[in-house]
Design a protein around this motif. Sequence first.
Motif, PDB file in Angstrom:
ATOM      1  N   ILE A 273       0.843  -1.200   0.000  1.00  0.00           N
ATOM      2  CA  ILE A 273       0.000   0.000   0.000  1.00  0.00           C
ATOM      3  C   ILE A 273       0.873   1.243   0.000  1.00  0.00           C
ATOM      4  N   GLU A 278      -2.248   3.485  -3.141  1.00  0.00           N
ATOM      5  CA  GLU A 278      -3.683   3.276  -3.314  1.00  0.00           C
ATOM      6  C   GLU A 278      -4.275   2.625  -2.061  1.00  0.00           C
ATOM      7  N   PRO A 279      -5.290   3.247  -1.458  1.00  0.00           N
ATOM      8  CA  PRO A 279      -5.892   2.661  -0.249  1.00  0.00           C
ATOM      9  C   PRO A 279      -6.749   1.445  -0.567  1.00  0.00           C
ATOM     10  N   GLU A 280      -6.969   0.614   0.431  1.00  0.00           N
ATOM     11  CA  GLU A 280      -7.865  -0.532   0.331  1.00  0.00           C
ATOM     12  C   GLU A 280      -8.832  -0.492   1.503  1.00  0.00           C
ATOM     13  N   TYR A 281     -10.083  -0.808   1.221  1.00  0.00           N
ATOM     14  CA  TYR A 281     -11.101  -0.742   2.258  1.00  0.00           C
ATOM     15  C   TYR A 281     -11.870  -2.061   2.313  1.00  0.00           C
ATOM     16  N   ASN A 295      -8.853  -2.145   6.703  1.00  0.00           N
ATOM     17  CA  ASN A 295      -8.722  -0.957   5.871  1.00  0.00           C
ATOM     18  C   ASN A 295      -7.256  -0.552   5.896  1.00  0.00           C
ATOM     19  N   ARG A 296      -6.685  -0.280   4.732  1.00  0.00           N
ATOM     20  CA  ARG A 296      -5.270   0.084   4.642  1.00  0.00           C
ATOM     21  C   ARG A 296      -5.146   1.349   3.811  1.00  0.00           C
ATOM     22  N   VAL A 297      -4.501   2.350   4.357  1.00  0.00           N
ATOM     23  CA  VAL A 297      -4.344   3.623   3.648  1.00  0.00           C
ATOM     24  C   VAL A 297      -2.905   4.105   3.803  1.00  0.00           C
ATOM     25  N   ARG A 300       0.390  10.367   4.077  1.00  0.00           N
ATOM     26  CA  ARG A 300       1.080  11.382   3.280  1.00  0.00           C
ATOM     27  C   ARG A 300       1.406  12.591   4.147  1.00  0.00           C
ATOM     28  N   ALA A 308       2.292   3.991   6.209  1.00  0.00           N
ATOM     29  CA  ALA A 308       0.974   3.424   5.947  1.00  0.00           C
ATOM     30  C   ALA A 308       0.368   2.986   7.270  1.00  0.00           C
ATOM     31  N   SER A 310      -3.013   0.648   9.015  1.00  0.00           N
ATOM     32  CA  SER A 310      -4.075  -0.334   8.803  1.00  0.00           C
ATOM     33  C   SER A 310      -4.937  -0.425  10.052  1.00  0.00           C
TER      34      SER A 310
END
Length: 545
Positions: A273, A278-281, A295-297, A300, A308, A310
């Motif tokens: 990630i 790119e995030p994942e939900y 959820n992984r974001v 920044r 990152a 999670s």
Amino acid sequence: MRLDPLQRLSVRTQIALLAAGLVLLSVSAGTPVLWVSATRAVEQELGRRALHVGQTVAAMTQVQANVSQPGGEQVIQPIAERLRVINDVAYVVVLDMAHRRLSHPVESRIGTLFTGGDEGPAFAEHTYVSRARGINGNSVRAFVPIMSTDGTEQIGVVVVGIMAPSFAATLRENRPALLGTLAAATVVGLIGAWLLGGRIRRQLLGLEPPVIARLLQERAAILDAVGEGLVAIDREERITVINDEARRMLGVGPEVVGRSIREVIPTTRLPGIMRSGEPEYNQENIIGSRMILANRVPVRLGGEIVGAVSTFRDRTEVNRLAEELTGVTKFVDALRAQNHEHLNRLHTIAGLVQLGKYDQAVDYIVSMAERQQDLARFLARHFCDHRIGGLLLGKVYRARELGLTLDIDRRSHLDRLPPRVDAGALVVVLGNLLENAMEAAAGTGLPRRRVYCRLHDTDTGLLLEIRDNGPGIAPEIQADIWNPGFSTRGGEHRGFGLALVRQHVHSAGGNIELDTGPRGTRVRVWLPMGRGRRSRTAAARTGKE
């Protein structure tokens, strides 16, 4: 939180005070060091001067001619004093080989013995410089041997002394320069510290250390109070934050902070990630024996990815509800099949009545009722959880609708559930295995398509066996049928049933045996049984039997 007076000051003021203190400390500590170094340099220079004067006196013909002569001090004293004054030294003392003074700034000491303690090597033709401490302070003394005019023997020694400056005198002499340097260094240090403090405060978003400490404490309390696990990593993939819930679900301690995330969670996707940005939900994953929803974001800072994070929660309870809903879906299908069968029976009864076959209609009704009641009584008496019995009853009607025969072994019974498997999970395991077996048998085209089911619990475990006379499973796909999403029939939302079966069985510490061939497939599931009391239903059944 109570603050001491220093903590009430702003970070800029604290840094400025610290810088000023460091400057004062450095100057105070450095001054003696510099003085020692300067003193050594001065003493070396004074030693060279004294040595030069001594060598000049020792080389004078008048001195050489009168050192060993009676009354020689009358000639040597004026010469020594004149050179002392000219060269600005403390004293010029000429000694004969008996250590008797032939010259001295204090005339009363002429003729007395010299007892400095460090003159010994000089009487052995050695030239050197020594340091001595006297009444008037420290002095640097040069010892030069006096040789005869022909240079064959030593006839005396010249001692030249120069007073070395004291620390207090040096300090008084250099006080303006020292104070100026101290003031300039303090001002520069304060200005630099003030600017640095401002920069640090801007980087801290204008927050003071007490506020930051309070916010960190609040953040730690909030993270630990959240019911979800949280793990954050930095650019080097090191764990920077992990809350109590995450440690509990992962089975780790607080010492994992600072370690690589790959060491703690080998199957982690956080580094990916961070690289992709790119995030994942709401992504399902299995960690150990737990199914989680994560959820992984990326994190920044100023448009640049610096880490990152999670968040994940244990889906055991959620899955239990979902599995129960899955069981309800199976029951709905069973009711639909039962309703379809009842319609067929009603049509049969109506046809017999219309044909006037009243006795046959009555016999048909009685036969169907007895068979239905016999199956219902068996399921109610032999299964402690009615959801399992209801599923089996529905599958019987489902099999009849497909033109199959579902044989439930009359030796089957379920007195209690394994400790790590609830009724919802067992519904998923049994329902999916039966559904797959019936689909396999239905596609054979054989005149007698059968599915066999048996459940049997003992003190050590629960055995579940499902057999069908379908075409079997090809060897090349036997290892793939347990993977999520794999299906030989295609279609969306298919291929997850057997994956759920394997997950529940492994989570319960059980195992699955698959035996398949051209004449059919047999699946045996073993779930270990812990200690537990038998249900009232099982006890009542045992008593009746």
